[in-house]
Design an enzyme around this catalytic site. Structure first.
Site, PDB file in Angstrom:
ATOM      1  N   ASP A  27       0.834  -1.203   0.000  1.00 13.82           N
ATOM      2  CA  ASP A  27       0.000   0.000   0.000  1.00 13.82           C
ATOM      3  C   ASP A  27       0.876   1.264   0.000  1.00 13.82           C
ATOM      4  O   ASP A  27       1.985   1.252   0.526  1.00 13.82           O
ATOM      5  CB  ASP A  27      -0.915  -0.017   1.235  1.00 13.82           C
ATOM      6  CG  ASP A  27      -2.075   0.959   1.100  1.00 13.82           C
ATOM      7  OD1 ASP A  27      -2.329   1.449  -0.015  1.00 13.82           O
ATOM      8  OD2 ASP A  27      -2.727   1.227   2.126  1.00 13.82           O
ATOM      9  N   GLY A  30      -0.062   5.519  -4.336  1.00 13.57           N
ATOM     10  CA  GLY A  30      -0.690   6.798  -4.668  1.00 13.57           C
ATOM     11  C   GLY A  30      -0.064   7.942  -3.882  1.00 13.57           C
ATOM     12  O   GLY A  30       0.242   8.997  -4.441  1.00 13.57           O
ATOM     13  N   ASN A  75     -11.078  -2.322  -5.054  1.00 11.61           N
ATOM     14  CA  ASN A  75     -10.322  -1.432  -5.939  1.00 11.61           C
ATOM     15  C   ASN A  75     -11.018  -1.195  -7.281  1.00 11.61           C
ATOM     16  O   ASN A  75     -10.677  -0.250  -8.004  1.00 11.61           O
ATOM     17  CB  ASN A  75      -8.892  -1.952  -6.167  1.00 11.61           C
ATOM     18  CG  ASN A  75      -7.982  -1.844  -4.958  1.00 11.61           C
ATOM     19  OD1 ASN A  75      -7.065  -2.646  -4.782  1.00 11.61           O
ATOM     20  ND2 ASN A  75      -8.208  -0.848  -4.107  1.00 11.61           N
ATOM     21  N   TRP A  76     -12.035  -2.025  -7.605  1.00 12.13           N
ATOM     22  CA  TRP A  76     -12.807  -1.781  -8.835  1.00 12.13           C
ATOM     23  C   TRP A  76     -13.560  -0.455  -8.753  1.00 12.13           C
ATOM     24  O   TRP A  76     -14.032   0.065  -9.766  1.00 12.13           O
ATOM     25  CB  TRP A  76     -13.800  -2.923  -9.098  1.00 12.13           C
ATOM     26  CG  TRP A  76     -13.158  -4.212  -9.526  1.00 12.13           C
ATOM     27  CD1 TRP A  76     -13.120  -5.379  -8.821  1.00 12.13           C
ATOM     28  CD2 TRP A  76     -12.465  -4.475 -10.757  1.00 12.13           C
ATOM     29  NE1 TRP A  76     -12.434  -6.360  -9.529  1.00 12.13           N
ATOM     30  CE2 TRP A  76     -12.034  -5.827 -10.720  1.00 12.13           C
ATOM     31  CE3 TRP A  76     -12.152  -3.710 -11.892  1.00 12.13           C
ATOM     32  CZ2 TRP A  76     -11.314  -6.422 -11.757  1.00 12.13           C
ATOM     33  CZ3 TRP A  76     -11.439  -4.314 -12.932  1.00 12.13           C
ATOM     34  CH2 TRP A  76     -11.027  -5.644 -12.855  1.00 12.13           C
ATOM     35  N   ARG A 201      -4.918  -1.641   8.956  1.00 16.44           N
ATOM     36  CA  ARG A 201      -6.140  -2.401   8.712  1.00 16.44           C
ATOM     37  C   ARG A 201      -5.828  -3.497   7.705  1.00 16.44           C
ATOM     38  O   ARG A 201      -4.773  -3.507   7.078  1.00 16.44           O
ATOM     39  CB  ARG A 201      -7.252  -1.475   8.211  1.00 16.44           C
ATOM     40  CG  ARG A 201      -6.883  -0.650   6.998  1.00 16.44           C
ATOM     41  CD  ARG A 201      -8.064   0.192   6.504  1.00 16.44           C
ATOM     42  NE  ARG A 201      -7.634   1.144   5.510  1.00 16.44           N
ATOM     43  CZ  ARG A 201      -7.399   2.445   5.735  1.00 16.44           C
ATOM     44  NH1 ARG A 201      -7.583   2.950   6.926  1.00 16.44           N
ATOM     45  NH2 ARG A 201      -6.977   3.240   4.761  1.00 16.44           N
TER      46      ARG A 201
END
Ligand code: IPE
Ligand code: IPE
Ligand code: MG
Length: 250
Positions: A27, A30, A75-76, A201
């Protein structure tokens, strides 16, 4: 295994006590890009380089199974352009890493609703999985369009169908049968789960399988994750006492 070549850190890693299965929630791509005023997809591209490093390191350290969360069912919901960019990157990545897998005898595997992936990606996955199917040095599992709840629903459905058909006695149902109907049926449970980017998480990853995994959360953004941090985490893992609910005698 020769750990003596480089840093002291590596010398302390015990090859006898390596986790059998490491799972990683990759993760922060972005945010890595945003910090540099780049597009999110540039972050994913840089993240692909970190994948390469971690696969190589895991193989070198004789870790038998590495599972990477690359794309979740949730994520879609991302913008179409980001999804298209990720899928194109995945296809390029599979093509460019094919030789690495062949040279290192790594078997490629997937979990998740891969029928939702674009057909080009599915074809490439199928081809590389077929070419690497006989390898047993390490299994690299990519979680693609993966969600643990969807996996659990599918497991329950299969079991219900078998019970209805009379091929499975509900009284005989046990943990082994449940695990045997999950996408990870051929993998040991993860010993170690790592999540990068500081989020604490699970985001719908391997909910059944990580019942007794050791959890490590690091603030490092995935594109910045490298071999030295991976090795440090493995060392921390080796210093933990896994009790599985029992009392360890002194
Ligand atoms: C992880 O990075 C890659 C995927 C989920 C595909 P993100 O894209 O989630 O990066 P952040 O969390 O926005 O920084
Ligand atoms: C989890 O990351 C999924 C992957 C790494 C593929 P997300 O970025 O999608 O998770 P949330 O939205 O922060 O929970
Ligand atoms: Mg994220």
């Amino acid at each position: 295994m020769n750990f003596s070549s480089s840093s002291e850190m590596r010398i302390e890693l015990d090859p006898q006590r390596m986790p059998q299965h490491v799972a990683i929630i990759m993760d922060g791509n972005g945010r890595w890009a945003k910090k540099r005023l780049l597009n999110r997809i540039n972050g994913h591209e840089k993240g692909a380089e970190a994948v390469r490093t971690v696969v190589r390191t895991a193989r070198r350290l004789n870790i038998a199974a590495l599972t990477l969360y690359a794309f979740s069912t949730e994520n879609w919901q991302r913008p179409k352009t980001e999804i298209a960019g990720l899928m194109a990157l995945l296809q390029r990545f599979l093509a460019s890493e094919r030789q690495l897998l062949l040279d290192n005898e790594i078997r490629l595997n997937t979990i998740g609703e891969t029928d939702r992936l674009p057909s080009g990606v599915r074809d490439t996955l199928r081809a590389v999985m077929a070419e690497t199917a006989a390898f047993d040095k390490m299994v690299l599992t990519l979680a693609l369009s993966y969600g643990a709840r969807s996996e659990i629903v599918s497991m329950v459905r299969q079991i219900a169908v078998a019970a209805k058909a009379g091929t499975l006695d509900p009284d005989a149902l046990d943990e082994k049968i449940v695990a045997g109907h999950l996408a990870t049926r051929d993998l040991p449970d993860p010993d170690l789960l790592i999540r990068t980017s500081g989020e604490m998480r699970l985001s719908n990853f391997l909910l059944w399988q990580i019942a007794y995994a050791e959890l490590v959360f690091t603030p490092t953004l995935w594109p910045d994750f490298g071999e030295s941090e991976f090795i440090q985490i493995l060392k921390d893992y080796q210093n933990r006492e896994r009790r599985f609910g029992a009392v360890i005698s002194p």
